[in-house]
Motif scaffolding. Structure first.
Motif, PDB file in Angstrom:
ATOM      1  N   PRO A 204       0.823  -1.216   0.000  1.00  0.00           N
ATOM      2  CA  PRO A 204       0.000   0.000   0.000  1.00  0.00           C
ATOM      3  C   PRO A 204       0.855   1.264   0.000  1.00  0.00           C
ATOM      4  N   THR A 205       0.360   2.293  -0.663  1.00  0.00           N
ATOM      5  CA  THR A 205       0.988   3.607  -0.578  1.00  0.00           C
ATOM      6  C   THR A 205       0.660   4.243   0.765  1.00  0.00           C
ATOM      7  N   GLY A 206      -0.497   3.900   1.295  1.00  0.00           N
ATOM      8  CA  GLY A 206      -0.906   4.408   2.596  1.00  0.00           C
ATOM      9  C   GLY A 206      -2.019   3.553   3.164  1.00  0.00           C
ATOM     10  N   GLY A 207      -2.274   3.708   4.444  1.00  0.00           N
ATOM     11  CA  GLY A 207      -3.345   2.972   5.097  1.00  0.00           C
ATOM     12  C   GLY A 207      -2.876   1.710   5.786  1.00  0.00           C
ATOM     13  N   ASP A 208      -3.829   0.961   6.352  1.00  0.00           N
ATOM     14  CA  ASP A 208      -3.511  -0.206   7.180  1.00  0.00           C
ATOM     15  C   ASP A 208      -4.365  -1.405   6.797  1.00  0.00           C
ATOM     16  N   VAL A 209      -3.767  -2.589   7.006  1.00  0.00           N
ATOM     17  CA  VAL A 209      -4.454  -3.863   6.820  1.00  0.00           C
ATOM     18  C   VAL A 209      -4.379  -4.634   8.129  1.00  0.00           C
ATOM     19  N   HIS A 210      -5.539  -5.023   8.653  1.00  0.00           N
ATOM     20  CA  HIS A 210      -5.586  -5.851   9.858  1.00  0.00           C
ATOM     21  C   HIS A 210      -6.310  -7.156   9.529  1.00  0.00           C
ATOM     22  N   ILE A 211      -5.697  -8.271   9.919  1.00  0.00           N
ATOM     23  CA  ILE A 211      -6.281  -9.596   9.709  1.00  0.00           C
ATOM     24  C   ILE A 211      -6.357 -10.290  11.059  1.00  0.00           C
ATOM     25  N   GLY A 212      -7.573 -10.595  11.478  1.00  0.00           N
ATOM     26  CA  GLY A 212      -7.743 -11.237  12.777  1.00  0.00           C
ATOM     27  C   GLY A 212      -7.190 -10.423  13.923  1.00  0.00           C
ATOM     28  N   GLY A 213      -7.278  -9.107  13.812  1.00  0.00           N
ATOM     29  CA  GLY A 213      -6.789  -8.230  14.871  1.00  0.00           C
ATOM     30  C   GLY A 213      -5.300  -7.971  14.830  1.00  0.00           C
ATOM     31  N   THR A 214      -4.583  -8.572  13.868  1.00  0.00           N
ATOM     32  CA  THR A 214      -3.130  -8.403  13.747  1.00  0.00           C
ATOM     33  C   THR A 214      -2.810  -7.408  12.642  1.00  0.00           C
ATOM     34  N   GLU A 215      -1.924  -6.471  12.933  1.00  0.00           N
ATOM     35  CA  GLU A 215      -1.448  -5.519  11.932  1.00  0.00           C
ATOM     36  C   GLU A 215      -0.644  -6.281  10.882  1.00  0.00           C
ATOM     37  N   ALA A 216      -1.118  -6.274   9.629  1.00  0.00           N
ATOM     38  CA  ALA A 216      -0.475  -7.077   8.584  1.00  0.00           C
ATOM     39  C   ALA A 216       0.019  -6.239   7.415  1.00  0.00           C
ATOM     40  N   THR A 217      -0.055  -4.926   7.528  1.00  0.00           N
ATOM     41  CA  THR A 217       0.246  -4.047   6.400  1.00  0.00           C
ATOM     42  C   THR A 217       1.610  -4.316   5.792  1.00  0.00           C
TER      43      THR A 217
END
Length: 368
Positions: free
Chosen positions: A55-68
């Motif tokens: 990503p250029t920006g922003g966040d990805v969370h999978i199952g409550g875990t920060e995965a960005t």
């Protein structure tokens, strides 16, 4: 299973913004379809979720875990692509077990788990076959089994049925829905096919130009579209330009049909002279044959015109009606297709069934 949260997710390629500050949540165990036209950013969103794009920006969370910033192999995800990408030199069983082997699962266990997953997709009897001996639908099932065998928290599907013919694609849609219900894994499925999304999804996120237009259950987004884009994209409809004329007795509008019609719009939602678009859905139109000399309907919810074209579409027939130089269509099943070209007909509707849009946003009609 796992919950997915995308926050302010953005992907830029130079001057092109493919995904623009997107926010989206997928519930644990849900099957969500990302639906939209080609180039709207849905596959790019899926690839950022799977770690195949940064990503250029922003966040990805999978199952409550920060995965960005995690690489794909450290995320609890697996992806099924458009192409089946099966190894031709390995048996069906070996293909399904491949991911387990990469995860260090011992031989007996991975073969047992691979056979179990082949049974889930109803391909157990083909375990010893070569992939080249399989049909397209069978190959797709094997690819699906391979992705599910590693027991991902989230399964990502990038238009996996697009290479199949119409009948097989429809069959696989039902089977994919059944497989999801059996394994109870969170699915995020990308498609440009509206029928596929309605068949599969618990919820649908409709994308346009890198943004989410609307998210909801299939019935909700169809019955209650929030924008003109959603209304136009989800199915065939008659879109008619109009100009608002607010009155004490409710809102009426002049139309391309050289007549005024009543609109299901509150007087404070529009002003006289506002440019509007009115959607007349073909399933909401009542049509009856009238005398060939019948004039224009003296009714704010009816129009009179002439059938100009008849288009057979298999199980249904589409009729085009010319009204004051403009055209609208309606459809009937073959057994009820009792109109012919040059028939004079009266087209009427319930005013509350109309959907009214101003500046791309819905301002009236539909579900309150």
């Amino acid at each position: 299973m796992a919950e997915v949260t995308l926050s302010d997710l953005t992907k830029e390629y130079g001057d092109l913004t493919a995904v623009d500050a997107l926010d989206l949540s997928v519930d644990d165990g849900e099957l969500l379809c990302l639906l939209g036209p080609s180039g709207c950013g849905k596959s790019t969103t899926l690839r950022m979720l799977g770690g195949l794009e940064t990503p250029t920006g922003g966040d990805v969370h999978i199952g409550g875990t920060e995965a960005t910033d995690l690489p794909p192999y450290e995320r609890e995800t697996s992806m099924v692509f458009q192409s089946w990408a099966l190894f031709p030199h390995k048996s069906v069983l070996e293909n399904v077990a491949f991911g387990l082997k990469m995860d260090g699962v011992d031989g007996d266990e991975r073969r047992e788990r691979a056979r179990e997953m082949l049974d889930v997709v109803e391909m157990g009897e083909f375990a010893d076959h070569d992939p080249e001996d399989l049909s397209g639908g069978q190959k797709q099932r094997v690819a699906l089994a391979r992705s599910l065998a590693i027991e991902p928290d989230v399964l990502l599907l990038d238009e996996p049925l697009s290479n199949l013919d119409k009948r097989l694609r429809e069959q696989m849609q039902l089977e994919l829905r059944n497989i999801h219900d059996e394994v109870e894994t969170t699915f995020v499925h990308v498609t440009h096919d509206q029928n596929e999304a309605f068949t599969l999804a618990d919820s649908i996120a409709i994308m346009n130009d890198g943004e989410i237009e609307q998210v909801g259950e299939p019935r909700e987004v169809y019955d209650d579209p929030t924008s003109l884009f959603v209304e136009e994209f989800l199915g065939d409809t008659n879109l008619v330009a109009a100009e608002a004329a607010a009155t004490d007795g409710g809102v009426r509008a002049s139309t391309e049909f050289d007549t005024e019609i009543a609109l299901p719009v509150s007087e404070d939602a529009v002003s006289a002279g506002d440019a509007l678009t009115v959607s007349f859905r073909p399933e909401d139109l009542d049509v009856e044959r009238v005398d060939e000399n019948a004039g224009a309907a003296d009714d704010a919810s009816a129009l009179t015109g002439t059938v100009t074209d008849v288009l057979y579409r298999g199980s249904s027939v589409r009729f085009y009606v010319e009204i004051a130089g403009e055209s609208v269509f309606f459809e009937r099943s073959v057994g009820n297709a009792d109109f012919d070209t040059d028939d004079r007909v009266r087209v009427s509707w319930n005013t509350d069934d109309l959907l009214v849009f101003a500046g791309g946003d819905r301002v009236g009609g539909g579900t309150p």
